[in-house]
Design a protein around this motif. Structure first.
Motif, PDB file in Angstrom:
ATOM      1  N   GLU A  30      -0.331   5.257 -28.561  1.00 19.23           N
ATOM      2  CA  GLU A  30      -0.308   6.716 -28.533  1.00 19.23           C
ATOM      3  C   GLU A  30      -0.114   7.199 -27.104  1.00 19.23           C
ATOM      4  N   TYR A  31       0.548   8.360 -26.986  1.00 18.69           N
ATOM      5  CA  TYR A  31       0.809   8.905 -25.660  1.00 18.69           C
ATOM      6  C   TYR A  31       0.755  10.429 -25.672  1.00 18.69           C
ATOM      7  N   SER A  32       0.685  10.984 -24.475  1.00 21.56           N
ATOM      8  CA  SER A  32       0.860  12.427 -24.288  1.00 21.56           C
ATOM      9  C   SER A  32       1.617  12.619 -22.976  1.00 21.56           C
ATOM     10  N   PHE A  33       2.266  13.760 -22.868  1.00 19.11           N
ATOM     11  CA  PHE A  33       3.037  14.075 -21.665  1.00 19.11           C
ATOM     12  C   PHE A  33       2.387  15.208 -20.896  1.00 19.11           C
ATOM     13  N   GLN A  34       2.508  15.137 -19.583  1.00 21.22           N
ATOM     14  CA  GLN A  34       2.128  16.258 -18.722  1.00 21.22           C
ATOM     15  C   GLN A  34       2.994  16.152 -17.483  1.00 21.22           C
ATOM     16  N   ASP A  35       3.694  17.204 -17.158  1.00 24.07           N
ATOM     17  CA  ASP A  35       4.673  17.204 -16.079  1.00 24.07           C
ATOM     18  C   ASP A  35       5.658  16.046 -16.331  1.00 24.07           C
ATOM     19  N   ARG A  36       5.903  15.193 -15.366  1.00 22.25           N
ATOM     20  CA  ARG A  36       6.815  14.052 -15.568  1.00 22.25           C
ATOM     21  C   ARG A  36       6.009  12.762 -15.700  1.00 22.25           C
ATOM     22  N   LYS A  37       4.839  12.884 -16.349  1.00 19.18           N
ATOM     23  CA  LYS A  37       3.971  11.725 -16.537  1.00 19.18           C
ATOM     24  C   LYS A  37       3.759  11.479 -18.019  1.00 19.18           C
ATOM     25  N   ILE A  38       3.667  10.187 -18.375  1.00 11.03           N
ATOM     26  CA  ILE A  38       3.293   9.813 -19.734  1.00 11.03           C
ATOM     27  C   ILE A  38       1.923   9.136 -19.649  1.00 11.03           C
ATOM     28  N   PHE A  39       0.989   9.657 -20.420  1.00 10.35           N
ATOM     29  CA  PHE A  39      -0.372   9.129 -20.473  1.00 10.35           C
ATOM     30  C   PHE A  39      -0.461   8.218 -21.691  1.00 10.35           C
ATOM     31  N   LEU A  40      -0.714   6.938 -21.477  1.00  7.77           N
ATOM     32  CA  LEU A  40      -0.872   5.994 -22.588  1.00  7.77           C
ATOM     33  C   LEU A  40      -2.347   5.996 -22.963  1.00  7.77           C
ATOM     34  N   THR A  41      -2.653   6.561 -24.132  1.00 10.95           N
ATOM     35  CA  THR A  41      -4.036   6.900 -24.455  1.00 10.95           C
ATOM     36  C   THR A  41      -4.730   5.973 -25.450  1.00 10.95           C
ATOM     37  N   LYS A  42      -3.968   5.275 -26.309  1.00 11.97           N
ATOM     38  CA  LYS A  42      -4.634   4.468 -27.327  1.00 11.97           C
ATOM     39  C   LYS A  42      -3.677   3.433 -27.891  1.00 11.97           C
ATOM     40  N   ILE A  43      -4.192   2.236 -28.159  1.00 10.39           N
ATOM     41  CA  ILE A  43      -3.439   1.199 -28.856  1.00 10.39           C
ATOM     42  C   ILE A  43      -4.094   1.010 -30.216  1.00 10.39           C
ATOM     43  N   GLU A  68      13.711   4.523 -17.782  1.00 10.86           N
ATOM     44  CA  GLU A  68      14.907   5.240 -18.265  1.00 10.86           C
ATOM     45  C   GLU A  68      14.722   6.747 -18.224  1.00 10.86           C
ATOM     46  N   ARG A  69      13.533   7.203 -18.586  1.00 12.92           N
ATOM     47  CA  ARG A  69      13.256   8.645 -18.665  1.00 12.92           C
ATOM     48  C   ARG A  69      12.712   9.207 -17.355  1.00 12.92           C
ATOM     49  N   LYS A  70      12.627   8.350 -16.332  1.00 10.32           N
ATOM     50  CA  LYS A  70      12.131   8.753 -15.008  1.00 10.32           C
ATOM     51  C   LYS A  70      10.729   9.361 -15.091  1.00 10.32           C
ATOM     52  N   LEU A  71       9.856   8.665 -15.806  1.00  8.78           N
ATOM     53  CA  LEU A  71       8.475   9.107 -15.974  1.00  8.78           C
ATOM     54  C   LEU A  71       7.532   8.220 -15.172  1.00  8.78           C
ATOM     55  N   LYS A  72       6.448   8.799 -14.718  1.00  7.06           N
ATOM     56  CA  LYS A  72       5.342   8.028 -14.156  1.00  7.06           C
ATOM     57  C   LYS A  72       4.395   7.705 -15.308  1.00  7.06           C
ATOM     58  N   VAL A  73       3.710   6.572 -15.237  1.00  6.84           N
ATOM     59  CA  VAL A  73       2.837   6.120 -16.313  1.00  6.84           C
ATOM     60  C   VAL A  73       1.384   6.201 -15.853  1.00  6.84           C
ATOM     61  N   LYS A  91       3.952  -1.490 -10.923  1.00  7.26           N
ATOM     62  CA  LYS A  91       3.053  -0.578 -10.196  1.00  7.26           C
ATOM     63  C   LYS A  91       3.780   0.644  -9.610  1.00  7.26           C
ATOM     64  N   GLU A  92       5.104   0.523  -9.380  1.00 12.20           N
ATOM     65  CA  GLU A  92       5.823   1.704  -8.871  1.00 12.20           C
ATOM     66  C   GLU A  92       5.903   2.808  -9.911  1.00 12.20           C
ATOM     67  N   LEU A  93       5.554   2.512 -11.169  1.00 10.98           N
ATOM     68  CA  LEU A  93       5.538   3.539 -12.210  1.00 10.98           C
ATOM     69  C   LEU A  93       4.258   4.369 -12.186  1.00 10.98           C
ATOM     70  N   LEU A  94       3.254   3.921 -11.440  1.00 12.21           N
ATOM     71  CA  LEU A  94       2.009   4.677 -11.340  1.00 12.21           C
ATOM     72  C   LEU A  94       2.221   5.901 -10.451  1.00 12.21           C
ATOM     73  N   PRO A  95       1.626   7.040 -10.841  1.00  9.43           N
ATOM     74  CA  PRO A  95       1.730   8.225  -9.982  1.00  9.43           C
ATOM     75  C   PRO A  95       0.989   8.010  -8.668  1.00  9.43           C
ATOM     76  N   PRO A  96       1.377   8.733  -7.618  1.00 10.35           N
ATOM     77  CA  PRO A  96       0.663   8.636  -6.338  1.00 10.35           C
ATOM     78  C   PRO A  96      -0.829   8.930  -6.546  1.00 10.35           C
ATOM     79  N   GLY A  97      -1.668   8.166  -5.872  1.00  8.83           N
ATOM     80  CA  GLY A  97      -3.101   8.408  -5.940  1.00  8.83           C
ATOM     81  C   GLY A  97      -3.837   7.586  -6.993  1.00  8.83           C
ATOM     82  N   ILE A  98      -3.114   6.948  -7.875  1.00  9.29           N
ATOM     83  CA  ILE A  98      -3.772   6.112  -8.899  1.00  9.29           C
ATOM     84  C   ILE A  98      -3.939   4.709  -8.338  1.00  9.29           C
ATOM     85  N   ARG A  99      -5.184   4.265  -8.276  1.00  9.62           N
ATOM     86  CA  ARG A  99      -5.502   2.926  -7.772  1.00  9.62           C
ATOM     87  C   ARG A  99      -6.056   2.101  -8.921  1.00  9.62           C
ATOM     88  N   LEU A 100      -5.656   0.852  -8.991  1.00 13.13           N
ATOM     89  CA  LEU A 100      -6.177  -0.028 -10.050  1.00 13.13           C
ATOM     90  C   LEU A 100      -7.062  -1.099  -9.449  1.00 13.13           C
TER      91      LEU A 100
END
Length: 100
Positions: A30-43, A68-73, A91-100
């Motif tokens: 499952e996912y949701s979108f906000q701005d140019r980001k895709i939030f992966l919320t549930k498997i 392909e869609r130029k989204l951050k994850v 890791k380049e798909l992560l938005p700035p500021g997200i640390r794992l």
């Protein structure tokens, strides 16, 4: 050793989830979108489903869709955070500021 099979992935925009069908049944992310980001919320997977390699393969395919869609994850689930840790090439798909 688990085999990699070619996954057919459907983006079910109405249900806001990526889907693939396995022998055990439907597996979704499952996912949701906000701005140019895709939030992966549930498997979601059937109770009998144990193929972690297929989950990894599904997440890899979703990373390709994000590129392909130029989204951050934005990984919400611990399982997806673990996927990023095991696959630093994404890791380049992560938005700035997200640390794992």
């Amino acid at each position: 050793m688990e085999q990699f099979i070619t996954l057919e992935i459907k983006d079910n925009a109405f249900a806001r989830q990526f889907e693939t069908t396995t022998e055990e049944g439907l597996v979704t992310v499952e996912y949701s979108f906000q701005d140019r980001k895709i939030f992966l919320t549930k498997i979601n997977a059937p109770e009998t489903f144990t193929n972690e390699a297929l989950i990894s393969q599904l997440l890899t395919a979703i990373m390709g869709i994000a590129v392909e869609r130029k989204l951050k994850v934005v990984p919400i689930l611990p399982k997806i955070v673990t996927f990023f840790k095991k696959n630093p090439e994404f890791k380049e798909l992560l938005p700035p500021g997200i640390r794992l």
